[in-house]
Design a protein around this motif. Structure first.
Motif, PDB file in Angstrom:
ATOM      1  N   SER A 163      21.925  26.409  49.967  1.00 46.26           N
ATOM      2  CA  SER A 163      22.062  24.862  48.981  1.00 46.26           C
ATOM      3  C   SER A 163      21.782  24.921  47.715  1.00 46.26           C
ATOM      4  O   SER A 163      20.892  25.820  46.669  1.00 46.26           O
ATOM      5  CB  SER A 163      21.072  24.727  50.463  1.00 46.26           C
ATOM      6  N   GLY A 164      22.342  23.971  46.842  1.00 48.71           N
ATOM      7  CA  GLY A 164      22.616  23.777  45.672  1.00 48.71           C
ATOM      8  C   GLY A 164      23.733  24.304  45.282  1.00 48.71           C
ATOM      9  O   GLY A 164      23.664  24.226  43.753  1.00 48.71           O
ATOM     10  N   ARG A 165      24.019  24.867  45.653  1.00 52.98           N
ATOM     11  CA  ARG A 165      24.967  25.682  45.250  1.00 52.98           C
ATOM     12  C   ARG A 165      26.871  25.419  45.206  1.00 52.98           C
ATOM     13  O   ARG A 165      26.685  24.498  45.788  1.00 52.98           O
ATOM     14  CB  ARG A 165      25.172  27.347  45.066  1.00 52.98           C
ATOM     15  N   ARG A 166      26.967  25.601  43.901  1.00 54.37           N
ATOM     16  CA  ARG A 166      29.408  25.396  44.274  1.00 54.37           C
ATOM     17  C   ARG A 166      29.397  26.549  43.948  1.00 54.37           C
ATOM     18  O   ARG A 166      29.047  27.364  43.927  1.00 54.37           O
ATOM     19  CB  ARG A 166      29.178  24.886  42.415  1.00 54.37           C
ATOM     20  N   TYR A 167      30.146  26.603  45.113  1.00 54.45           N
ATOM     21  CA  TYR A 167      31.565  27.677  45.317  1.00 54.45           C
ATOM     22  C   TYR A 167      32.698  27.702  44.627  1.00 54.45           C
ATOM     23  O   TYR A 167      33.762  26.852  45.422  1.00 54.45           O
ATOM     24  CB  TYR A 167      31.373  28.173  46.741  1.00 54.45           C
ATOM     25  N   PHE A 168      33.746  28.560  44.409  1.00 48.05           N
ATOM     26  CA  PHE A 168      34.751  28.476  44.746  1.00 48.05           C
ATOM     27  C   PHE A 168      35.319  29.464  45.266  1.00 48.05           C
ATOM     28  O   PHE A 168      35.043  30.694  45.297  1.00 48.05           O
ATOM     29  CB  PHE A 168      35.307  28.469  43.299  1.00 48.05           C
ATOM     30  N   TYR A 169      36.664  28.912  46.288  1.00 48.97           N
ATOM     31  CA  TYR A 169      37.301  29.840  47.783  1.00 48.97           C
ATOM     32  C   TYR A 169      38.377  30.063  46.438  1.00 48.97           C
ATOM     33  O   TYR A 169      39.605  29.221  46.632  1.00 48.97           O
ATOM     34  CB  TYR A 169      37.002  29.118  48.616  1.00 48.97           C
ATOM     35  N   ARG A 170      38.842  31.171  47.224  1.00 49.74           N
ATOM     36  CA  ARG A 170      40.415  31.375  47.265  1.00 49.74           C
ATOM     37  C   ARG A 170      40.973  32.139  48.473  1.00 49.74           C
ATOM     38  O   ARG A 170      39.671  33.063  49.787  1.00 49.74           O
ATOM     39  CB  ARG A 170      40.838  32.714  45.769  1.00 49.74           C
ATOM     40  N   VAL A 171      42.008  32.468  49.143  1.00 51.90           N
ATOM     41  CA  VAL A 171      42.711  33.605  50.049  1.00 51.90           C
ATOM     42  C   VAL A 171      43.839  34.518  49.458  1.00 51.90           C
ATOM     43  O   VAL A 171      44.525  33.808  48.713  1.00 51.90           O
ATOM     44  CB  VAL A 171      42.592  32.908  51.693  1.00 51.90           C
ATOM     45  N   SER A 172      44.091  35.390  50.317  1.00 53.25           N
ATOM     46  CA  SER A 172      45.112  35.519  50.685  1.00 53.25           C
ATOM     47  C   SER A 172      45.738  36.315  51.660  1.00 53.25           C
ATOM     48  O   SER A 172      44.839  36.382  53.025  1.00 53.25           O
ATOM     49  CB  SER A 172      44.299  37.335  49.294  1.00 53.25           C
ATOM     50  N   ALA A 173      47.219  37.036  51.430  1.00 60.16           N
ATOM     51  CA  ALA A 173      47.633  37.097  52.784  1.00 60.16           C
ATOM     52  C   ALA A 173      47.551  38.425  53.385  1.00 60.16           C
ATOM     53  O   ALA A 173      47.998  39.109  51.678  1.00 60.16           O
ATOM     54  CB  ALA A 173      48.736  36.773  53.598  1.00 60.16           C
ATOM     55  N   VAL A 174      47.457  39.465  54.451  1.00 57.66           N
ATOM     56  CA  VAL A 174      47.963  40.722  53.902  1.00 57.66           C
ATOM     57  C   VAL A 174      48.925  41.240  54.928  1.00 57.66           C
ATOM     58  O   VAL A 174      48.680  40.848  56.475  1.00 57.66           O
ATOM     59  CB  VAL A 174      46.701  41.344  54.266  1.00 57.66           C
ATOM     60  N   ASP A 175      50.081  42.092  54.502  1.00 56.49           N
ATOM     61  CA  ASP A 175      51.166  42.748  56.000  1.00 56.49           C
ATOM     62  C   ASP A 175      50.601  43.790  56.640  1.00 56.49           C
ATOM     63  O   ASP A 175      49.278  44.262  56.109  1.00 56.49           O
ATOM     64  CB  ASP A 175      52.473  42.686  54.826  1.00 56.49           C
ATOM     65  N   ASN A 176      51.138  43.793  57.018  1.00 56.36           N
ATOM     66  CA  ASN A 176      50.753  45.364  58.413  1.00 56.36           C
ATOM     67  C   ASN A 176      50.377  46.677  57.650  1.00 56.36           C
ATOM     68  O   ASN A 176      50.454  47.347  57.543  1.00 56.36           O
ATOM     69  CB  ASN A 176      52.117  45.191  59.150  1.00 56.36           C
ATOM     70  N   SER A 177      51.476  46.510  55.879  1.00 56.67           N
ATOM     71  CA  SER A 177      51.722  47.743  55.670  1.00 56.67           C
ATOM     72  C   SER A 177      50.074  47.825  54.460  1.00 56.67           C
ATOM     73  O   SER A 177      50.352  48.582  53.631  1.00 56.67           O
ATOM     74  CB  SER A 177      53.127  48.022  54.309  1.00 56.67           C
ATOM     75  N   GLY A 178      49.084  47.262  54.561  1.00 57.22           N
ATOM     76  CA  GLY A 178      48.590  46.486  53.775  1.00 57.22           C
ATOM     77  C   GLY A 178      48.449  46.316  52.921  1.00 57.22           C
ATOM     78  O   GLY A 178      47.919  46.505  51.923  1.00 57.22           O
ATOM     79  N   ASN A 179      50.088  45.587  51.566  1.00 56.57           N
ATOM     80  CA  ASN A 179      50.346  44.469  50.664  1.00 56.57           C
ATOM     81  C   ASN A 179      49.213  43.526  51.379  1.00 56.57           C
ATOM     82  O   ASN A 179      49.707  42.959  51.859  1.00 56.57           O
ATOM     83  CB  ASN A 179      52.077  44.810  50.677  1.00 56.57           C
ATOM     84  N   GLU A 180      48.720  42.828  49.488  1.00 62.47           N
ATOM     85  CA  GLU A 180      47.307  41.922  49.976  1.00 62.47           C
ATOM     86  C   GLU A 180      49.117  40.933  48.555  1.00 62.47           C
ATOM     87  O   GLU A 180      49.008  41.394  47.843  1.00 62.47           O
ATOM     88  CB  GLU A 180      46.755  42.492  49.501  1.00 62.47           C
ATOM     89  N   SER A 181      48.508  39.471  48.843  1.00 65.99           N
ATOM     90  CA  SER A 181      48.999  38.908  47.761  1.00 65.99           C
ATOM     91  C   SER A 181      48.446  38.369  47.098  1.00 65.99           C
ATOM     92  O   SER A 181      47.292  38.246  47.034  1.00 65.99           O
ATOM     93  CB  SER A 181      49.726  37.698  49.512  1.00 65.99           C
ATOM     94  N   PRO A 182      48.974  37.279  46.453  1.00 66.17           N
ATOM     95  CA  PRO A 182      48.603  37.280  44.964  1.00 66.17           C
ATOM     96  C   PRO A 182      47.316  36.215  45.648  1.00 66.17           C
ATOM     97  O   PRO A 182      47.272  35.487  46.638  1.00 66.17           O
ATOM     98  CB  PRO A 182      49.097  36.185  44.452  1.00 66.17           C
TER      99      PRO A 182
END
Length: 191
Positions: free
Chosen positions: A162-181
């Protein structure tokens, strides 16, 4: 054309067969290879270049080329070139997730507040899952908050304060382990 002179090549034919994975180096001769499928014509080219667009990642393929020439009405094909074995690897990351939204779930007696995240479903055919990153600064990607890949485009962060500010981001990962920006950040203030 002089008697006994070889006709000039007018093009090339590219042949391919799938081989047992891990066969390297390429054999000197196609007959020495351990073929999983027969050698078949993949296509023709008029220059010594060819792009094969019909393959599967992590499968091993043997390629050989034959020059072709016209001798009157006859098409003549050379012997096989030295074979080459190629095993394509997926090094392409999936697209960045879009539509990230965050909602505060208020605290109730005995249950602290938490943040619900959701985003658009990825259309990637080889999607393995998603990662969620949280930071207390807009200019920093933050740390991953999920311990395992998320199979669906939702996440509940129950470790907010409580009382904190957060910034969230998400990425996608494929079956070969490559992660999106990472996706653009969404900001949320926990009351």
């Amino acid at each position: 054309m002089a008697a006994g002179a070889a006709p000039k090549p007018t093009g090339y034919r590219v042949y391919r067969a799938e081989v047992e994975s891990g066969e390297a180096p390429a054999p000197q001769d196609v007959s020495q290879a351990k073929l999983k499928s027969p050698l078949t014509l993949q296509g023709s080219a008029t220059s010594p270049e060819f792009s094969d667009t019909h393959f599967e990642f992590a499968h091993s393929y043997l390629y050989t080329v034959r020059a072709i020439a016209q001798d009157g009405a006859d098409t003549i094909e050379s012997a096989d070139s030295a074979p080459a074995i190629v095993t394509p690897r997926d090094t392409f990351p999936p697209a960045t997730p879009v539509g990230l939204e965050a909602t505060i779930i208020p605290a109730t007696p005995g249950t602290p507040a938490n943040v619900e995240l959701s985003w658009a479903i990825s259309s990637e055919p080889d999607l393995a899952g998603y990662n969620v990153y949280r930071s207390d600064r807009e200019d920093a990607p933050g740390a991953r908050v999920n311990t395992e890949l998320l199979p669906s485009p939702t996440f509940r962060d129950t470790s907010v304060v409580s009382g904190r500010r957060y910034f969230y981001r998400v990425s996608a990962v494929d079956n070969s382990g490559n992660e999106s920006p990472l996706s653009p950040a969404v900001q949320i203030d926990v009351p």
